[in-house]
Design a protein around this motif. Structure first.
Motif, PDB file in Angstrom:
ATOM      1  N   VAL A 216      69.265  42.907   4.472  1.00  0.00           N
ATOM      2  CA  VAL A 216      69.669  44.316   4.534  1.00  0.00           C
ATOM      3  C   VAL A 216      70.612  44.549   5.705  1.00  0.00           C
ATOM      4  O   VAL A 216      71.678  45.159   5.569  1.00  0.00           O
ATOM      5  CB  VAL A 216      68.432  45.226   4.650  1.00  0.00           C
ATOM      6  N   MET A 217      70.231  44.069   6.869  1.00  0.00           N
ATOM      7  CA  MET A 217      71.018  44.325   8.066  1.00  0.00           C
ATOM      8  C   MET A 217      72.310  43.517   8.106  1.00  0.00           C
ATOM      9  O   MET A 217      73.302  43.948   8.698  1.00  0.00           O
ATOM     10  CB  MET A 217      70.172  44.035   9.318  1.00  0.00           C
ATOM     11  N   ASP A 218      72.319  42.372   7.443  1.00  0.00           N
ATOM     12  CA  ASP A 218      73.506  41.501   7.495  1.00  0.00           C
ATOM     13  C   ASP A 218      74.597  41.919   6.521  1.00  0.00           C
ATOM     14  O   ASP A 218      75.784  41.783   6.838  1.00  0.00           O
ATOM     15  CB  ASP A 218      73.111  40.044   7.206  1.00  0.00           C
ATOM     16  N   ILE A 219      74.239  42.401   5.323  1.00  0.00           N
ATOM     17  CA  ILE A 219      75.280  42.577   4.302  1.00  0.00           C
ATOM     18  C   ILE A 219      75.465  44.018   3.839  1.00  0.00           C
ATOM     19  O   ILE A 219      76.400  44.305   3.090  1.00  0.00           O
ATOM     20  CB  ILE A 219      75.029  41.667   3.079  1.00  0.00           C
ATOM     21  N   SER A 220      74.612  44.947   4.260  1.00  0.00           N
ATOM     22  CA  SER A 220      74.727  46.331   3.795  1.00  0.00           C
ATOM     23  C   SER A 220      75.797  47.094   4.566  1.00  0.00           C
ATOM     24  O   SER A 220      75.933  46.932   5.777  1.00  0.00           O
ATOM     25  CB  SER A 220      73.390  47.074   3.944  1.00  0.00           C
ATOM     26  N   ASP A 221      76.517  47.946   3.846  1.00  0.00           N
ATOM     27  CA  ASP A 221      77.416  48.903   4.493  1.00  0.00           C
ATOM     28  C   ASP A 221      76.643  50.135   4.943  1.00  0.00           C
ATOM     29  O   ASP A 221      76.896  50.671   6.018  1.00  0.00           O
ATOM     30  CB  ASP A 221      78.535  49.313   3.527  1.00  0.00           C
ATOM     31  N   ARG A 222      75.726  50.587   4.080  1.00  0.00           N
ATOM     32  CA  ARG A 222      74.885  51.729   4.416  1.00  0.00           C
ATOM     33  C   ARG A 222      73.466  51.458   3.937  1.00  0.00           C
ATOM     34  O   ARG A 222      73.251  50.729   2.972  1.00  0.00           O
ATOM     35  CB  ARG A 222      75.400  53.033   3.777  1.00  0.00           C
ATOM     36  N   VAL A 223      72.514  52.102   4.623  1.00  0.00           N
ATOM     37  CA  VAL A 223      71.098  51.932   4.302  1.00  0.00           C
ATOM     38  C   VAL A 223      70.462  53.313   4.168  1.00  0.00           C
ATOM     39  O   VAL A 223      70.685  54.201   5.007  1.00  0.00           O
ATOM     40  CB  VAL A 223      70.368  51.133   5.403  1.00  0.00           C
ATOM     41  N   HIS A 224      69.686  53.489   3.090  1.00  0.00           N
ATOM     42  CA  HIS A 224      68.929  54.720   2.868  1.00  0.00           C
ATOM     43  C   HIS A 224      67.445  54.363   2.959  1.00  0.00           C
ATOM     44  O   HIS A 224      66.999  53.382   2.356  1.00  0.00           O
ATOM     45  CB  HIS A 224      69.238  55.304   1.495  1.00  0.00           C
TER      46      HIS A 224
END
Length: 263
Positions: A216-224
């Motif tokens: 999640v932290m390595d490849i996401s642009d945004r996190v919900h």
């Protein structure tokens, strides 16, 4: 850039249980977005509404400019929403190729008569479908198992076949539900690489539910972030990592554990 998916005040109630409550979010074309949260936060219910498996109790889903309330659930895939499932939904007695071919059904236009005589449009569609399947097999590096019976494959290989079937729909938006759950480190790293390639090489927008925070932290642009059916945070991975509400939701406020969210 424009929003490919826009969710407005989405809710889902099962009797007296409010599984999703007043959730709003947007996914921009070309993004990799993640939905995270503790078990029971409403993530899969949210995905089930976005993919047409469940009808919302309230709110709106607007996909590629279309209000999906007016679209039959059977047409969500044809509109461009592809999906993998947390629990594998493959035909275990079929081959890898046969399973991936089922993902092409949204692109078939032949009628019964065309199929009987197997000529003209039906033949062209069959050739095109098999060509596309071979391209996906090469893309996901599963040439060596293309003719294998799916039920004989390892769990990680089966997950890759399910991803291939979702890609066969040629989606504009790909929903990935716990893709790396149960995988070893090497398989997990392979999936992270494929997700990046799906966005960069195939131009597909990705929305994923994931418990593996490193991905999640390595490849996401945004996190919900969801908790008890409500959205409690949104932002870049760095912003979400620092949000005290996220640490509270995951870890009950234990600071010594909070670093693990972004470890």
């Amino acid at each position: 850039m424009t929003s490919l998916l826009r969710i407005e005040n989405l809710s889902k109630r099962f009797g007296g249980l409010q599984a999703v409550a007043d959730v709003s979010l947007a996914v921009t074309t070309g993004e990799i977005c993640s939905v995270i949260g503790p078990n029971g936060a409403g993530k899969t219910t949210l995905f089930n509404m976005i993919s047409g498996v469940l009808r919302p109790s309230g709110g709106r889903i607007v996909f590629d400019g279309t209000d999906m309330a007016a679209v039959s659930p059977s047409r969500f895939a044809a509109k461009g929403i592809g999906r993998t499932f947390q629990n594998l939904a493959l035909f275990k007695h079929g081959t890898v190729v046969e399973n991936i071919l089922t993902g092409r059904h949204t692109h078939l236009r032949s009628n019964v008569l065309d199929a009987v005589i197997f000529f003209g449009r039906t033949r062209r569609e069959e050739i095109e479908a098999r060509q596309r399947v071979e391209e996906i097999i090469e893309f996901l590096e599963i040439e060596h198992i293309r003719d294998a019976i799916v039920g004989t494959l390892s769990y990680g290989q089966q997950k890759r076949v399910e991803l291939a079937r979702a890609l066969a729909c040629e989606p504009k938006l790909l929903l990935l539900d716990e893709m790396v759950s149960g995988m070893n480190q090497e398989e997990t790293e392979d999936i992270a690489r494929f997700v990046l390639d799906i966005r960069e090489e195939l131009g597909i927008t990705v929305l994923m539910i994931e418990h593996e925070m490193r991905i999640v932290m390595d490849i996401s642009d945004r996190v919900h972030v969801l908790n008890f059916g409500r959205k409690i945070a949104e932002g870049t991975p760095a912003e979400v990592r620092r949000d005290p509400a996220v640490a509270e939701a995951y870890l009950g406020g234990h600071r010594a554990e909070a670093a693990k969210v972004g470890a």
